[in-house]
Design a protein around this motif. Structure first.
Motif, PDB file in Angstrom:
ATOM      1  N   ASN A  57      -8.782 -29.514   3.755  1.00  0.00           N
ATOM      2  CA  ASN A  57      -8.401 -29.131   2.465  1.00  0.00           C
ATOM      3  C   ASN A  57      -6.770 -28.567   2.494  1.00  0.00           C
ATOM      4  OD1 ASN A  57     -10.602 -30.002   1.315  1.00  0.00           O
ATOM      5  ND2 ASN A  57     -11.559 -28.000   1.377  1.00  0.00           N
ATOM      6  N   VAL A  58      -6.482 -27.590   3.522  1.00  0.00           N
ATOM      7  CA  VAL A  58      -5.466 -26.964   3.457  1.00  0.00           C
ATOM      8  C   VAL A  58      -4.191 -27.992   3.691  1.00  0.00           C
ATOM      9  CG1 VAL A  58      -3.769 -25.340   4.714  1.00  0.00           C
ATOM     10  CG2 VAL A  58      -6.287 -24.668   4.253  1.00  0.00           C
ATOM     11  N   GLU A  59      -4.568 -29.094   4.663  1.00  0.00           N
ATOM     12  CA  GLU A  59      -3.370 -29.953   4.979  1.00  0.00           C
ATOM     13  C   GLU A  59      -3.480 -31.117   3.845  1.00  0.00           C
ATOM     14  OE1 GLU A  59      -4.214 -31.452   8.829  1.00  0.00           O
ATOM     15  OE2 GLU A  59      -3.524 -29.552   9.895  1.00  0.00           O
ATOM     16  N   GLN A  60      -4.272 -31.184   3.060  1.00  0.00           N
ATOM     17  CA  GLN A  60      -4.142 -32.144   1.691  1.00  0.00           C
ATOM     18  C   GLN A  60      -3.749 -31.658   0.669  1.00  0.00           C
ATOM     19  OE1 GLN A  60      -8.012 -34.455   1.384  1.00  0.00           O
ATOM     20  NE2 GLN A  60      -7.393 -35.624   3.145  1.00  0.00           N
ATOM     21  N   THR A  61      -3.959 -30.189   0.488  1.00  0.00           N
ATOM     22  CA  THR A  61      -3.399 -29.841  -0.765  1.00  0.00           C
ATOM     23  C   THR A  61      -2.264 -28.679  -0.632  1.00  0.00           C
ATOM     24  OG1 THR A  61      -4.859 -27.586  -0.596  1.00  0.00           O
ATOM     25  CG2 THR A  61      -5.741 -29.699  -1.817  1.00  0.00           C
ATOM     26  N   GLY A  62      -1.906 -27.957   0.631  1.00  0.00           N
ATOM     27  CA  GLY A  62      -0.975 -27.387   1.118  1.00  0.00           C
ATOM     28  C   GLY A  62      -1.295 -25.808   0.446  1.00  0.00           C
ATOM     29  N   GLU A  63      -2.316 -25.405   0.052  1.00  0.00           N
ATOM     30  CA  GLU A  63      -2.712 -24.043  -0.333  1.00  0.00           C
ATOM     31  C   GLU A  63      -3.911 -23.623   0.305  1.00  0.00           C
ATOM     32  OE1 GLU A  63      -0.683 -24.580  -4.622  1.00  0.00           O
ATOM     33  OE2 GLU A  63      -2.605 -24.983  -4.346  1.00  0.00           O
ATOM     34  N   PHE A  64      -4.053 -22.182   0.419  1.00  0.00           N
ATOM     35  CA  PHE A  64      -5.256 -21.489   0.589  1.00  0.00           C
ATOM     36  C   PHE A  64      -5.401 -20.258   0.285  1.00  0.00           C
ATOM     37  CE2 PHE A  64      -2.848 -20.803   4.568  1.00  0.00           C
ATOM     38  CZ  PHE A  64      -3.440 -19.643   5.099  1.00  0.00           C
ATOM     39  N   VAL A  65      -6.443 -19.599   0.116  1.00  0.00           N
ATOM     40  CA  VAL A  65      -6.503 -17.903  -0.159  1.00  0.00           C
ATOM     41  C   VAL A  65      -7.078 -17.280   0.790  1.00  0.00           C
ATOM     42  CG1 VAL A  65      -7.433 -16.320  -1.770  1.00  0.00           C
ATOM     43  CG2 VAL A  65      -6.698 -18.508  -2.659  1.00  0.00           C
ATOM     44  N   HIS A  66      -6.771 -16.130   1.476  1.00  0.00           N
ATOM     45  CA  HIS A  66      -7.552 -15.237   2.106  1.00  0.00           C
ATOM     46  C   HIS A  66      -8.114 -14.151   1.397  1.00  0.00           C
ATOM     47  CE1 HIS A  66      -8.644 -11.913   4.988  1.00  0.00           C
ATOM     48  NE2 HIS A  66      -7.520 -11.535   4.565  1.00  0.00           N
ATOM     49  N   ASN A  67      -9.206 -13.884   1.318  1.00  0.00           N
ATOM     50  CA  ASN A  67     -10.164 -12.857   0.760  1.00  0.00           C
ATOM     51  C   ASN A  67     -10.547 -11.960   2.122  1.00  0.00           C
ATOM     52  OD1 ASN A  67     -10.606 -14.621  -1.890  1.00  0.00           O
ATOM     53  ND2 ASN A  67     -10.928 -15.849  -0.248  1.00  0.00           N
ATOM     54  N   ILE A  68     -10.326 -10.481   1.746  1.00  0.00           N
ATOM     55  CA  ILE A  68     -10.795  -9.565   2.881  1.00  0.00           C
ATOM     56  C   ILE A  68     -12.312  -9.643   2.649  1.00  0.00           C
ATOM     57  CG2 ILE A  68     -10.710  -7.557   1.339  1.00  0.00           C
ATOM     58  CD1 ILE A  68      -9.415  -6.204   3.957  1.00  0.00           C
ATOM     59  N   ALA A  69     -12.769  -9.588   4.192  1.00  0.00           N
ATOM     60  CA  ALA A  69     -14.457  -9.616   4.249  1.00  0.00           C
ATOM     61  C   ALA A  69     -14.770  -7.832   4.412  1.00  0.00           C
ATOM     62  CB  ALA A  69     -14.560 -10.298   5.332  1.00  0.00           C
ATOM     63  N   THR A  70     -15.761  -7.542   3.787  1.00  0.00           N
ATOM     64  CA  THR A  70     -16.220  -6.195   3.634  1.00  0.00           C
ATOM     65  C   THR A  70     -17.591  -6.042   4.100  1.00  0.00           C
ATOM     66  OG1 THR A  70     -17.004  -6.245   1.533  1.00  0.00           O
ATOM     67  CG2 THR A  70     -14.647  -5.723   1.885  1.00  0.00           C
ATOM     68  N   TYR A  71     -17.743  -4.802   4.543  1.00  0.00           N
ATOM     69  CA  TYR A  71     -19.169  -4.673   5.008  1.00  0.00           C
ATOM     70  C   TYR A  71     -20.327  -5.075   3.718  1.00  0.00           C
ATOM     71  CZ  TYR A  71     -23.474  -2.370   6.791  1.00  0.00           C
ATOM     72  OH  TYR A  71     -24.791  -2.276   7.249  1.00  0.00           O
ATOM     73  N   ASP A  72     -19.683  -4.617   2.701  1.00  0.00           N
ATOM     74  CA  ASP A  72     -20.868  -4.788   1.449  1.00  0.00           C
ATOM     75  C   ASP A  72     -20.860  -6.460   1.053  1.00  0.00           C
ATOM     76  OD1 ASP A  72     -21.118  -2.245   1.022  1.00  0.00           O
ATOM     77  OD2 ASP A  72     -20.075  -2.065  -0.638  1.00  0.00           O
ATOM     78  N   LEU A  73     -19.884  -7.147   1.632  1.00  0.00           N
ATOM     79  CA  LEU A  73     -19.981  -8.691   1.389  1.00  0.00           C
ATOM     80  C   LEU A  73     -20.580  -9.445   2.668  1.00  0.00           C
ATOM     81  CD1 LEU A  73     -16.730  -8.887  -0.562  1.00  0.00           C
ATOM     82  CD2 LEU A  73     -18.993  -9.399  -1.410  1.00  0.00           C
ATOM     83  N   ARG A  74     -20.979  -8.739   3.629  1.00  0.00           N
ATOM     84  CA  ARG A  74     -21.234  -9.418   4.999  1.00  0.00           C
ATOM     85  C   ARG A  74     -22.336 -10.637   4.976  1.00  0.00           C
ATOM     86  NH1 ARG A  74     -24.063  -4.889   4.091  1.00  0.00           N
ATOM     87  NH2 ARG A  74     -25.993  -4.694   4.777  1.00  0.00           N
ATOM     88  N   GLU A  75     -23.360 -10.339   4.062  1.00  0.00           N
ATOM     89  CA  GLU A  75     -24.259 -11.616   3.896  1.00  0.00           C
ATOM     90  C   GLU A  75     -23.534 -12.787   3.053  1.00  0.00           C
ATOM     91  OE1 GLU A  75     -27.204 -11.379   5.467  1.00  0.00           O
ATOM     92  OE2 GLU A  75     -27.478  -9.287   5.598  1.00  0.00           O
ATOM     93  N   ALA A  76     -23.053 -12.502   2.458  1.00  0.00           N
ATOM     94  CA  ALA A  76     -22.205 -13.759   1.756  1.00  0.00           C
ATOM     95  C   ALA A  76     -21.257 -14.238   2.619  1.00  0.00           C
ATOM     96  CB  ALA A  76     -21.453 -13.199   0.486  1.00  0.00           C
ATOM     97  N   VAL A  77     -20.549 -13.307   3.372  1.00  0.00           N
ATOM     98  CA  VAL A  77     -19.692 -14.089   4.302  1.00  0.00           C
ATOM     99  C   VAL A  77     -20.290 -14.983   5.602  1.00  0.00           C
ATOM    100  CG1 VAL A  77     -18.160 -13.355   6.342  1.00  0.00           C
ATOM    101  CG2 VAL A  77     -17.784 -12.091   4.313  1.00  0.00           C
ATOM    102  N   ASN A  78     -21.559 -14.424   5.551  1.00  0.00           N
ATOM    103  CA  ASN A  78     -22.372 -15.015   6.644  1.00  0.00           C
ATOM    104  C   ASN A  78     -22.872 -16.451   6.241  1.00  0.00           C
ATOM    105  OD1 ASN A  78     -23.493 -15.281   9.483  1.00  0.00           O
ATOM    106  ND2 ASN A  78     -25.193 -14.211   8.769  1.00  0.00           N
ATOM    107  N   ARG A  79     -23.245 -16.295   5.036  1.00  0.00           N
ATOM    108  CA  ARG A  79     -23.966 -17.678   4.322  1.00  0.00           C
ATOM    109  C   ARG A  79     -22.732 -18.597   4.073  1.00  0.00           C
ATOM    110  NH1 ARG A  79     -26.813 -13.744   0.932  1.00  0.00           N
ATOM    111  NH2 ARG A  79     -25.073 -13.742  -0.561  1.00  0.00           N
ATOM    112  N   SER A  80     -21.597 -18.285   3.907  1.00  0.00           N
ATOM    113  CA  SER A  80     -20.421 -19.066   3.712  1.00  0.00           C
ATOM    114  C   SER A  80     -20.232 -19.984   4.879  1.00  0.00           C
ATOM    115  CB  SER A  80     -19.116 -18.690   3.002  1.00  0.00           C
ATOM    116  OG  SER A  80     -18.602 -17.591   3.861  1.00  0.00           O
ATOM    117  N   ALA A  81     -20.597 -19.488   6.192  1.00  0.00           N
ATOM    118  CA  ALA A  81     -20.370 -20.265   7.578  1.00  0.00           C
ATOM    119  C   ALA A  81     -21.335 -21.318   7.871  1.00  0.00           C
ATOM    120  CB  ALA A  81     -20.574 -19.058   8.529  1.00  0.00           C
ATOM    121  N   ALA A  82     -22.271 -21.460   6.880  1.00  0.00           N
ATOM    122  CA  ALA A  82     -22.966 -22.756   7.184  1.00  0.00           C
ATOM    123  C   ALA A  82     -22.208 -24.149   7.260  1.00  0.00           C
ATOM    124  CB  ALA A  82     -24.091 -22.629   6.075  1.00  0.00           C
ATOM    125  N   GLU A  83     -22.750 -24.839   8.025  1.00  0.00           N
ATOM    126  CA  GLU A  83     -22.007 -26.152   8.247  1.00  0.00           C
ATOM    127  C   GLU A  83     -22.615 -27.168   7.309  1.00  0.00           C
ATOM    128  OE1 GLU A  83     -20.667 -27.336  12.261  1.00  0.00           O
ATOM    129  OE2 GLU A  83     -21.483 -29.295  11.825  1.00  0.00           O
TER     130      GLU A  83
END
Ligand SMILES: Cc1cc2nc3c(=O)[nH]c(=O)nc-3n(C[C@H](O)[C@H](O)[C@H](O)COP(=O)(O)O)c2cc1C
Length: 219
Positions: free
Chosen positions: A74-100
């Motif tokens: 996606n980054v190479e095709q669109t030329g853009e991305f966003v970084h969002n800081i990962a926090t302790y409160d968001l840890r479960e969502a961070v983990n879920r988003s790692a599913a392949e």
């Protein structure tokens, strides 16, 4: 002891390498595909590279089938991305988003987080994350590695807009890190979060050196 990473002859029950570079901040990277599918994934091989102007990098290994990850495509095709800081409160969502999962899956929905529109780029921000960087793609450094996952794409982006939620700016004007509790990766399945702070100033540092340490611009 010492060991040769080509032979992995450490004799330990688990590979120690990732525990030797810790803690690693997590780049929680959102992108959008050319077809408009929102993608979100954590990358602990992540860092800021410089500050004036700011650039960040993340390193994406190939997936378990030996092909490039959706974030990279996606980054190479669109030329853009966003970084969002990962926090302790968001840890479960961070983990879920790692599913392949296949590229057609909206990973904001998979993670259970809210899309906030960005201002200068198309990929959305994670509304729940207190700090986000809108980034424009600068380039990829592809490092060869062992099959299937070893080959890695180091993606570099220039930060073109920084979002900081008002509630994490302390009365003294500094970012309230202990309130954010940034999440970071250790080795194995281990994580940490920032829960204490101490200060040091370079002894007999000149103003320019100290400005660099603090990350001050000339402007
Ligand atoms: C906390 C955390 C950190 C991760 N860091 C990386 C990393 O630095 N590089 C990488 O290739 N994969 C990393 N992963 C795995 C990716 O997030 C995972 O492969 C994801 O499915 C990639 O999604 P994508 O194909 O949508 O880009 C990490 C996973 C977790 C949970």
């Amino acid at each position: 002891m010492y060991y040769d990473p080509d032979r992995n002859d450490h004799g330990l029950p688990h590979d120690p390498f990732k525990s030797c570079v810790v803690p690693r901040p997590i780049g929680w990277i959102s992108t959008i595909s050319p077809a408009g599918v929102h993608n979100l994934a954590p990358y602990s091989q992540f860092q800021n590279l410089t500050f004036d102007p700011p650039y960040v990098m993340f390193a994406a290994n190939q997936n378990t089938r030996g092909i490039r990850k959706d974030t990279v495509v996606n980054v190479e095709q669109t030329g853009e991305f966003v970084h969002n800081i990962a926090t302790y409160d968001l840890r479960e969502a961070v983990n879920r988003s790692a599913a392949e999962v296949p590229p057609e899956v909206d990973e904001f929905e998979l993670a259970g987080v809210t899309k906030a529109p960005s201002i200068r780029v198309k990929p959305c921000r994670v509304a729940e994350s207190p700090i986000q960087f809108e980034c424009r793609y600068h380039g990829t450094l592809r490092l060869p590695g062992n099959e299937p996952m070893g080959t890695v794409d180091v993606i570099i982006g220039r930060v073109v807009l920084v979002h900081i939620k008002d509630e994490v700016i302390a009365p003294n004007g500094r970012i309230d890190i202990l309130r954010i509790r940034p999440l970071a990766r250790l080795g194995y399945y281990d994580y940490t979060s920032v829960e204490s702070i101490f200060q040091m100033v370079i002894p007999s540092g000149n103003d320019a050196l100290l400005a660099g340490l603090e990350g001050k611009h000339k402007k």
